[in-house]
Write an enzyme that holds these catalytic residues in place. Structure first.
Site, PDB file in Angstrom:
ATOM      1  N   TYR A 110      -2.049   5.485  -4.093  1.00 17.93           N
ATOM      2  CA  TYR A 110      -3.087   6.492  -3.856  1.00 17.93           C
ATOM      3  C   TYR A 110      -2.610   7.743  -4.550  1.00 17.93           C
ATOM      4  O   TYR A 110      -1.576   8.315  -4.206  1.00 17.93           O
ATOM      5  CB  TYR A 110      -3.281   6.740  -2.356  1.00 17.93           C
ATOM      6  CG  TYR A 110      -4.175   5.725  -1.693  1.00 17.93           C
ATOM      7  CD1 TYR A 110      -5.374   5.337  -2.280  1.00 17.93           C
ATOM      8  CD2 TYR A 110      -3.836   5.174  -0.465  1.00 17.93           C
ATOM      9  CE1 TYR A 110      -6.202   4.405  -1.660  1.00 17.93           C
ATOM     10  CE2 TYR A 110      -4.667   4.253   0.155  1.00 17.93           C
ATOM     11  CZ  TYR A 110      -5.840   3.872  -0.454  1.00 17.93           C
ATOM     12  OH  TYR A 110      -6.656   2.965   0.147  1.00 17.93           O
ATOM     13  N   SER A 155       0.829  -1.212   0.000  1.00 15.26           N
ATOM     14  CA  SER A 155       0.000   0.000   0.000  1.00 15.26           C
ATOM     15  C   SER A 155       0.860   1.257   0.000  1.00 15.26           C
ATOM     16  O   SER A 155       1.956   1.273   0.582  1.00 15.26           O
ATOM     17  CB  SER A 155      -0.873  -0.008   1.261  1.00 15.26           C
ATOM     18  OG  SER A 155      -1.416   1.263   1.491  1.00 15.26           O
ATOM     19  N   THR A 199      -5.607   2.672  -6.950  1.00 14.95           N
ATOM     20  CA  THR A 199      -6.904   2.548  -6.269  1.00 14.95           C
ATOM     21  C   THR A 199      -7.732   3.794  -6.536  1.00 14.95           C
ATOM     22  O   THR A 199      -7.325   4.911  -6.203  1.00 14.95           O
ATOM     23  CB  THR A 199      -6.682   2.335  -4.757  1.00 14.95           C
ATOM     24  OG1 THR A 199      -5.921   1.132  -4.601  1.00 14.95           O
ATOM     25  CG2 THR A 199      -8.001   2.197  -4.022  1.00 14.95           C
ATOM     26  N   HIS A 258     -13.467  -2.139  -1.956  1.00 16.62           N
ATOM     27  CA  HIS A 258     -12.585  -1.780  -0.847  1.00 16.62           C
ATOM     28  C   HIS A 258     -13.070  -2.458   0.446  1.00 16.62           C
ATOM     29  O   HIS A 258     -12.959  -1.908   1.549  1.00 16.62           O
ATOM     30  CB  HIS A 258     -12.577  -0.254  -0.666  1.00 16.62           C
ATOM     31  CG  HIS A 258     -11.266   0.319  -0.202  1.00 16.62           C
ATOM     32  ND1 HIS A 258     -10.429   1.037  -1.005  1.00 16.62           N
ATOM     33  CD2 HIS A 258     -10.652   0.296   1.010  1.00 16.62           C
ATOM     34  CE1 HIS A 258      -9.370   1.437  -0.316  1.00 16.62           C
ATOM     35  NE2 HIS A 258      -9.482   0.994   0.919  1.00 16.62           N
ATOM     36  N   LYS A 267      -7.938  -0.442  -9.505  1.00 14.62           N
ATOM     37  CA  LYS A 267      -8.651  -1.143  -8.427  1.00 14.62           C
ATOM     38  C   LYS A 267      -9.853  -0.311  -7.992  1.00 14.62           C
ATOM     39  O   LYS A 267      -9.716   0.898  -7.759  1.00 14.62           O
ATOM     40  CB  LYS A 267      -7.694  -1.348  -7.240  1.00 14.62           C
ATOM     41  CG  LYS A 267      -8.320  -1.967  -5.997  1.00 14.62           C
ATOM     42  CD  LYS A 267      -7.231  -2.327  -4.983  1.00 14.62           C
ATOM     43  CE  LYS A 267      -7.758  -2.983  -3.723  1.00 14.62           C
ATOM     44  NZ  LYS A 267      -8.207  -2.062  -2.705  1.00 14.62           N
TER      45      LYS A 267
HETATM   46  C1  LIG Z   1      -7.336  -2.063   7.349  1.00 16.82           C
HETATM   47  C2  LIG Z   1      -7.464  -1.965   5.864  1.00 16.82           C
HETATM   48  C3  LIG Z   1      -6.632  -1.085   5.175  1.00 16.82           C
HETATM   49  C4  LIG Z   1      -6.715  -1.026   3.782  1.00 16.82           C
HETATM   50  N1  LIG Z   1      -5.831  -0.209   3.107  1.00 16.82           N
HETATM   51  C5  LIG Z   1      -5.871  -0.148   1.767  1.00 16.82           C
HETATM   52  C6  LIG Z   1      -4.929   0.619   1.058  1.00 16.82           C
HETATM   53  O1  LIG Z   1      -4.049   1.244   1.649  1.00 16.82           O
HETATM   54  N2  LIG Z   1      -5.040   0.644  -0.292  1.00 16.82           N
HETATM   55  C7  LIG Z   1      -6.003  -0.052  -0.972  1.00 16.82           C
HETATM   56  O2  LIG Z   1      -6.059   0.012  -2.199  1.00 16.82           O
HETATM   57  N3  LIG Z   1      -6.888  -0.812  -0.321  1.00 16.82           N
HETATM   58  C8  LIG Z   1      -6.846  -0.885   1.026  1.00 16.82           C
HETATM   59  N4  LIG Z   1      -7.722  -1.688   1.691  1.00 16.82           N
HETATM   60  C9  LIG Z   1      -8.694  -2.474   0.917  1.00 16.82           C
HETATM   61  C10 LIG Z   1      -8.127  -3.846   0.558  1.00 16.82           C
HETATM   62  O3  LIG Z   1      -7.108  -3.757  -0.403  1.00 16.82           O
HETATM   63  C11 LIG Z   1      -9.224  -4.738  -0.036  1.00 16.82           C
HETATM   64  O4  LIG Z   1      -9.839  -4.081  -1.114  1.00 16.82           O
HETATM   65  C12 LIG Z   1     -10.280  -5.116   0.987  1.00 16.82           C
HETATM   66  O5  LIG Z   1      -9.719  -5.331   2.253  1.00 16.82           O
HETATM   67  C13 LIG Z   1     -11.029  -6.373   0.524  1.00 16.82           C
HETATM   68  O6  LIG Z   1     -12.080  -6.666   1.374  1.00 16.82           O
HETATM   69  P1  LIG Z   1     -11.998  -7.806   2.518  1.00 16.82           P
HETATM   70  O7  LIG Z   1     -10.992  -7.335   3.505  1.00 16.82           O
HETATM   71  O8  LIG Z   1     -13.375  -7.822   3.081  1.00 16.82           O
HETATM   72  O9  LIG Z   1     -11.626  -9.065   1.834  1.00 16.82           O
HETATM   73  C14 LIG Z   1      -7.662  -1.793   3.079  1.00 16.82           C
HETATM   74  C15 LIG Z   1      -8.471  -2.681   3.782  1.00 16.82           C
HETATM   75  C16 LIG Z   1      -8.372  -2.784   5.150  1.00 16.82           C
HETATM   76  C17 LIG Z   1      -9.237  -3.773   5.876  1.00 16.82           C
END
Ligand SMILES: Cc1cc2nc3c(=O)[nH]c(=O)nc-3n(C[C@H](O)[C@H](O)[C@H](O)COP(=O)(O)O)c2cc1C
Length: 409
Positions: A163, A136, A189, A295, A271
């Site tokens: 980002y 990330s 994203t 997300h 994404k």
């Molecule tokens: C704590 C947390 C932080 C996340 N940070 C990012 C991030 O920095 N960049 C991003 O593209 N997605 C981020 N996501 C989304 C994840 O990449 C992903 O799309 C998502 O967790 C999928 O859903 P699930 O956790 O229910 O399987 C984050 C998700 C969580 C739970």
């Protein structure tokens, strides 16, 4: 892409079961709970309430999170019999890289709030199994450190998630740092041009970035540092404020994709695609892949379950670029369903965070081994020996209780 073609073989199910049952014979139990519910419960006991809620929570009333799981629940596997599944292979090819299973560790920011090993621990676990790790922008360790530490374990693919903020020089700098450090794809994203209304975090008054967590890539960036009167080490508050002013850019449009193309040679994946019309615009913009994702329900409340959005995107893309999937993947059956609906591979989010919280690198590794074993067994028991055999004819919709017509999806 410059990734190695060879991939490690992952146990496809029975070997993992035997390992765990053999442990049981000696009176032992898996140190990392196999059941996702027990694993999350254990993580909850370890973490502070606000850290747990930051990971577990979603936007608003969390209807989109529920919709993600409900979409999987409605979609059911219809197993086939007597099809010789003695030899099985979970490997897939994504953007020229051969992966031992159709599973990537998705971008999850600020991992230090669940374990001190943070992104390094997760990236090392992924590397040890030959699975790709997506770092990330909001990681707790820098682009360079994660590359170096994971590289000590094995040379498996690493991608960088961007980002895309307000300062073009800073964006270009991060993209180029990632490319120099060997990240072989850029995941952009699109769904976080503003932060979703997250009631749990608002309740705690907690956003880790405002405490300087998850900002390693900014604080180490020469362009970012050049915008500050004093270095972040001397004046962290000013650095955090600058981050807040630059982090997101809600003014971006499809025309801007060209900017990224000019600044990187690696494949670009978008994404956060859920609408078929956006899938068409993305392909027209010349990107190399899409990730269907909401997300994990953290951005828009009341949104479509990501799995429900997958078939129309796959149909629109029509094989021109790979479509990947995330949001709600918890078990092997979920991976199976996403692949059967046209995803090339899936990304994990919270699922591996709970493993990280409970046992660091080993915890992430166990979660991955269990998921791969569960997928391998689900495939074999349903009559499939490899991922490319899966299509919508393997599924039905539970509320219709009849064999699936792919057009239903
Ligand atoms: C704590 C947390 C932080 C996340 N940070 C990012 C991030 O920095 N960049 C991003 O593209 N997605 C981020 N996501 C989304 C994840 O990449 C992903 O799309 C998502 O967790 C999928 O859903 P699930 O956790 O229910 O399987 C984050 C998700 C969580 C739970």
């Amino acid at each position: 892409m410059s990734e190695p073609k060879k991939s490690l073989a992952l146990p496809t199910g029975p070997e993992r079961e035997l390992q765990i049952y053999a442990l049981g014979l000696g009176g032992g139990k898996p140190p990392v709970p196999v059941s996702l519910e027990l694993l999350e419960q254990k993580a909850k006991e370890i973490l502070s309430p606000r850290a747990y809620d930051y990971v577990a929570g979603g936007a608003g009333g969390e209807d989109t999170m529920r919709a993600n799981r409900e979409a999987f629940y409605r979609c059911r596997i219809v197993p086939r019999m007597l099809r010789d599944v003695a030899k099985r292979d979970l490997s897939v090819e994504v953007l020229g890289a051969q992966l031992p299973a159709p599973i990537l560790l998705g971008p999850v920011g600020v991992q230090e709030i669940v374990h001190k090993g943070a992104d390094v621990a997760s990236a090392r676990a992924a590397a040890s199994l030959g699975l790709p790790f997506v770092l990330s922008t909001m990681s707790s360790r820098t682009i360079e450190e994660v590359a170096q530490e994971a590289g000590k374990v094995a040379r498996s693919p690493r991608w960088f998630q961007l980002y895309w903020g307000k300062n073009p020089e800073l964006t270009a700098s991060m993209v180029q740092r990632a490319e120099r450090a060997g990240y072989s794809a850029l995941v952009v994203t699109l769904d976080t041009h503003l932060l979703g209304w997250r009631e749990r975090d608002l309740h705690h008054g907690y956003l880790p970035f405002m405490q300087g967590q998850g900002l390693a890539n900014y604080f180490s960036d020469p362009v970012f540092r050049g915008l500050l009167p004093q270095p972040p080490e001397q004046n962290p508050m000013a650095a955090i404020q600058l981050w807040g002013s630059l982090f997101s850019n809600p003014a971006l449009t499809w025309k801007d994709i060209g900017f990224l193309r000019r600044h990187t040679r690696v494949p670009i994946l978008l994404k956060g695609i859920l609408h078929a019309s956006d899938a068409a615009l993305a392909v027209d913009a010349g990107v190399d892949g899409l990730i269907v994702s909401n997300h994990g329900g953290r951005q828009v409340d009341g949104g479509v379950g990501a799995l429900d959005a997958l078939p129309s995107v796959v149909r629109e893309v029509n094989g021109r670029v790979p479509v990947l999937f995330d949001s709600g993947i918890r078990r092997g059956a979920d991976v199976f369903k996403a692949l059967a609906l046209g995803a090339k591979a899936v990304l994990l989010g919270r699922t591996y965070m709970w493993g990280l919280a409970v046992a660091g690198e080993e915890g992430v590794r166990d979660v991955l081994l269990n998921l791969a074993a569960d997928l391998g067994l689900t495939m074999a028991l349903s009559g499939y020996t490899c991922c490319r055999e899966l299509d919508a004819s393997a599924l039905c919709k539970s509320d219709l209780a009849e064999r699936c017509d792919p057009r239903q999806f």
